[in-house]
Design a protein around this motif. Structure first.
Motif, PDB file in Angstrom:
ATOM      1  N   GLU A  69      -4.319  13.066  -9.303  1.00 15.60           N
ATOM      2  CA  GLU A  69      -2.937  12.357 -10.495  1.00 15.60           C
ATOM      3  C   GLU A  69      -2.273  11.488  -8.872  1.00 15.60           C
ATOM      4  O   GLU A  69      -1.619  10.617  -9.549  1.00 15.60           O
ATOM      5  N   ALA A  70      -2.625  12.081  -7.298  1.00 15.98           N
ATOM      6  CA  ALA A  70      -1.682  11.164  -6.655  1.00 15.98           C
ATOM      7  C   ALA A  70      -2.075   9.688  -6.494  1.00 15.98           C
ATOM      8  O   ALA A  70      -0.939   8.656  -6.236  1.00 15.98           O
ATOM      9  N   LEU A  71      -3.313  10.018  -6.605  1.00 14.81           N
ATOM     10  CA  LEU A  71      -3.981   8.458  -6.592  1.00 14.81           C
ATOM     11  C   LEU A  71      -3.114   7.682  -7.727  1.00 14.81           C
ATOM     12  O   LEU A  71      -2.482   6.123  -7.736  1.00 14.81           O
ATOM     13  N   HIS A  72      -3.281   8.005  -8.802  1.00 12.22           N
ATOM     14  CA  HIS A  72      -2.834   7.755 -10.082  1.00 12.22           C
ATOM     15  C   HIS A  72      -1.431   7.332 -10.346  1.00 12.22           C
ATOM     16  O   HIS A  72      -0.970   6.200 -10.651  1.00 12.22           O
ATOM     17  N   LEU A  73      -0.239   8.068  -9.432  1.00  8.65           N
ATOM     18  CA  LEU A  73       0.485   8.092  -9.557  1.00  8.65           C
ATOM     19  C   LEU A  73       1.019   6.844  -8.805  1.00  8.65           C
ATOM     20  O   LEU A  73       2.404   6.102  -8.609  1.00  8.65           O
ATOM     21  N   ALA A  74       0.498   7.037  -7.153  1.00  8.53           N
ATOM     22  CA  ALA A  74       0.864   6.396  -6.799  1.00  8.53           C
ATOM     23  C   ALA A  74       0.400   4.664  -6.302  1.00  8.53           C
ATOM     24  O   ALA A  74       1.620   3.553  -6.807  1.00  8.53           O
ATOM     25  N   LEU A  75      -0.567   4.351  -7.886  1.00  3.60           N
ATOM     26  CA  LEU A  75      -0.672   2.925  -7.612  1.00  3.60           C
ATOM     27  C   LEU A  75       0.776   2.495  -8.886  1.00  3.60           C
ATOM     28  O   LEU A  75       0.960   1.368  -8.903  1.00  3.60           O
ATOM     29  N   VAL A 171      -1.452  -1.192   0.470  1.00  5.79           N
ATOM     30  CA  VAL A 171      -2.527  -0.492   0.746  1.00  5.79           C
ATOM     31  C   VAL A 171      -1.921   0.800   0.217  1.00  5.79           C
ATOM     32  O   VAL A 171      -0.683   1.317   1.099  1.00  5.79           O
ATOM     33  N   ILE A 172      -2.959   2.258   0.185  1.00 10.66           N
ATOM     34  CA  ILE A 172      -3.196   2.754  -1.282  1.00 10.66           C
ATOM     35  C   ILE A 172      -3.812   3.643  -0.329  1.00 10.66           C
ATOM     36  O   ILE A 172      -4.987   4.123  -0.255  1.00 10.66           O
ATOM     37  N   GLU A 173      -3.098   4.779   0.767  1.00  4.02           N
ATOM     38  CA  GLU A 173      -4.553   5.186   1.792  1.00  4.02           C
ATOM     39  C   GLU A 173      -4.871   6.505   0.713  1.00  4.02           C
ATOM     40  O   GLU A 173      -4.000   7.536   0.349  1.00  4.02           O
ATOM     41  N   ASP A 174      -6.231   7.137   0.825  1.00  5.44           N
ATOM     42  CA  ASP A 174      -6.693   8.226  -0.084  1.00  5.44           C
ATOM     43  C   ASP A 174      -7.429   9.167   0.983  1.00  5.44           C
ATOM     44  O   ASP A 174      -8.374   8.947   1.808  1.00  5.44           O
ATOM     45  N   ARG A 186      -1.543   7.561  15.659  1.00  8.94           N
ATOM     46  CA  ARG A 186      -0.983   7.773  14.180  1.00  8.94           C
ATOM     47  C   ARG A 186      -1.847   7.963  13.158  1.00  8.94           C
ATOM     48  O   ARG A 186      -3.147   7.644  12.786  1.00  8.94           O
ATOM     49  N   LYS A 187      -0.517   9.470  12.379  1.00  6.08           N
ATOM     50  CA  LYS A 187      -2.064  10.045  10.991  1.00  6.08           C
ATOM     51  C   LYS A 187      -2.215   9.208   9.973  1.00  6.08           C
ATOM     52  O   LYS A 187      -1.370   8.482   9.736  1.00  6.08           O
ATOM     53  N   THR A 188      -2.989   9.381   9.530  1.00  6.82           N
ATOM     54  CA  THR A 188      -3.628   8.736   9.106  1.00  6.82           C
ATOM     55  C   THR A 188      -2.754   9.534   6.989  1.00  6.82           C
ATOM     56  O   THR A 188      -2.374  10.359   7.209  1.00  6.82           O
ATOM     57  N   VAL A 194       1.706   3.695   0.632  1.00  2.00           N
ATOM     58  CA  VAL A 194       2.023   5.164   0.442  1.00  2.00           C
ATOM     59  C   VAL A 194       0.129   5.511   0.446  1.00  2.00           C
ATOM     60  O   VAL A 194      -0.540   4.682   1.345  1.00  2.00           O
ATOM     61  N   ALA A 195       0.699   6.798   0.610  1.00  2.00           N
ATOM     62  CA  ALA A 195      -0.570   7.747   0.997  1.00  2.00           C
ATOM     63  C   ALA A 195      -1.273   9.007   0.422  1.00  2.00           C
ATOM     64  O   ALA A 195       0.281   9.208  -0.788  1.00  2.00           O
ATOM     65  N   THR A 196      -2.236   8.979  -0.928  1.00  2.00           N
ATOM     66  CA  THR A 196      -2.732  10.330  -1.626  1.00  2.00           C
ATOM     67  C   THR A 196      -3.222  11.476  -1.160  1.00  2.00           C
ATOM     68  O   THR A 196      -4.386  10.716   0.122  1.00  2.00           O
TER      69      THR A 196
END
Ligand SMILES: *Cc1c(COP(=O)(O)O)cnc(C)c1O
Length: 383
Positions: A69-75, A171-174, A186-188, A194-196
């Motif tokens: 859901e985090a990925l879906h929301l980020a997109l 760019v959405i980092e999984d 520097r953290k992933t 945005v990151a999920t």
């Protein structure tokens, strides 16, 4: 084979031992929530969101229902929808690809780097060229890239961010498997737009149920995500934009607040376990996980490769050692997706890896004795 009691097995992962390691604090935190009378998006969630934001070095965190859901929301918060192409890998949890379609986008899958098994920037460039002009471009416009930091190993974010900037892509980092990992300190999760994160019970930072989070330094993305995660509400019962419901609950947030305090120590322990496996298994013919310089790998999985993978897995099971395959079938070959996704060429590294990879037992509470028995069994198999 005589069946031994369950406790004689070395599990591939062991969420219960992680609960027991922090039992007193977790029990107290859960009871606190039960007695508070607030169970959804309350003060535990707010506190976890700020503590996790501080941990990452990110401006905004939103707690949600799961990593998918985090990925879906980020997109959706990035404005990705129907007709938009999203580049990612086929060598990932199916969730990464499923989320793209949930948001209405079209997954465009590229091959991974042979050594790290993370997204290959050269293949990303190639597929962008392939989609410029012609029939593919008419149907799908590429809008975003989702690098997956698979097994806890950061993808090549410097190269990915450069390609994204040049092509105006989000760019959405999984980060489902890379909580606490870093590139040059520097953290992933702080490199992309945005990151999920997933807090599934076996992940490096885990809830005792489902949970996830979205992190971003972009105020607009954060605001949109917070609206969409609860029906598009700014004001209760009035939807400003169409949304859905993906909320982190108070019980899981309270548990995550306890476990977050131990994440760095547990990731250190995972790296120590990896060094022990490295030391024992280097003399074997198996290909061991390899990390690039400057990377902090957090070993969500310790994955070796062998052309005799299936026999090795079976042999380990005969010694009561559990192992897993992450993942046995690349997403583009799975029945739900095969032949249905876009034209992105062949993925030879991905397909070869799927036949050879094996994840050895890896969790912070594993004992040195257990690591030795896993290693002994692998050495014995090789003889
Ligand atoms: C676990 C995982 C997810 C999905 O997370 P859930 O919380 O199970 O929905 C997404 N991507 C990757 C790479 C994962 O490992």
């Amino acid at each position: 084979m005589n069946s031994l009691p369950e406790s004689s097995w070395v599990f591939p992962a062991d969420p219960k031992s992680n609960y027991l390691a922090h039992q007193e604090e977790i029990d107290a935190a859960v009871l606190g929530v039960l007695n508070s009378g607030f169970y959804i998006l309350g003060k535990e969630v707010s506190a976890f969101e700020s503590e996790f934001a501080r941990y990452l070095g990110s401006a905004h965190v939103s707690g949600v229902g799961s990593g998918t859901e985090a990925l879906h929301l980020a997109l959706r918060a990035c404005g990705i929808g129907a007709g938009d192409g999203v580049i990612t890998v086929s060598h990932t949890a199916v969730a990464t690809v499923a989320a793209i379609e949930l948001a209405g986008g079209s997954p465009i899958l590229v091959d991974v780097d042979r050594e790290t098994l993370t997204i290959d920037p050269n293949r990303v460039e190639e597929v962008i060229k392939r989609y410029q002009g012609g029939e593919a471009a008419a149907k799908t416009r590429i809008k975003a890239i989702i690098p997956v930091h698979i097994y806890g190993q950061p993808a090549d974010m410097v190269a990915i961010m450069e390609i994204a900037r040049r092509n105006d892509l989000k760019v959405i980092e999984d980060c489902a498997q890379s909580n606490g990992a870093a590139i040059d300190g520097r953290k992933t999760g702080t490199w992309g737009d945005v990151a999920t994160f997933s807090f599934y019970p076996t992940k490096n930072l885990s809830a005792l149920g489902d949970g996830g989070a979205l992190a971003t330094n972009n105020r607009d993305i954060a605001d949109r995500a917070n609206l969409i995660r609860e029906y598009g509400w700014q004001e209760r019962y009035i939807s400003d934009i169409p949304g859905f419901n993906t909320r982190l609950d108070e019980v899981q947030a309270a548990i995550l607040r306890v476990k977050l305090r131990y994440l760095d120590a547990e990731n250190d322990r995972r790296r120590e376990i990896a060094r022990e496996y490295d030391a024992r298994l280097t003399p074997t013919g198996f290909k061991l996980p390899k990390s690039r310089d400057g990377l902090k790998h957090v070993y969500h999985q310790y994955v070796i490769r062998s052309s005799h993978r299936d026999e090795l897995k079976q042999f380990l099971a005969s010694r009561h050692i559990g192992s897993l395959i992450h993942y046995p079938m690349p997403v583009h070959l799975q029945p739900a997706y095969r032949g249905r996704l876009g034209d992105f060429g062949s993925l030879p590294q991905t397909e070869e890896a799927a036949g050879e990879i094996l994840s050895l037992p890896m969790f912070p509470e594993i004992s040195s004795e257990q690591i030795n028995s896993v290693s002994d069994a692998i050495l014995e198999f090789e003889q």
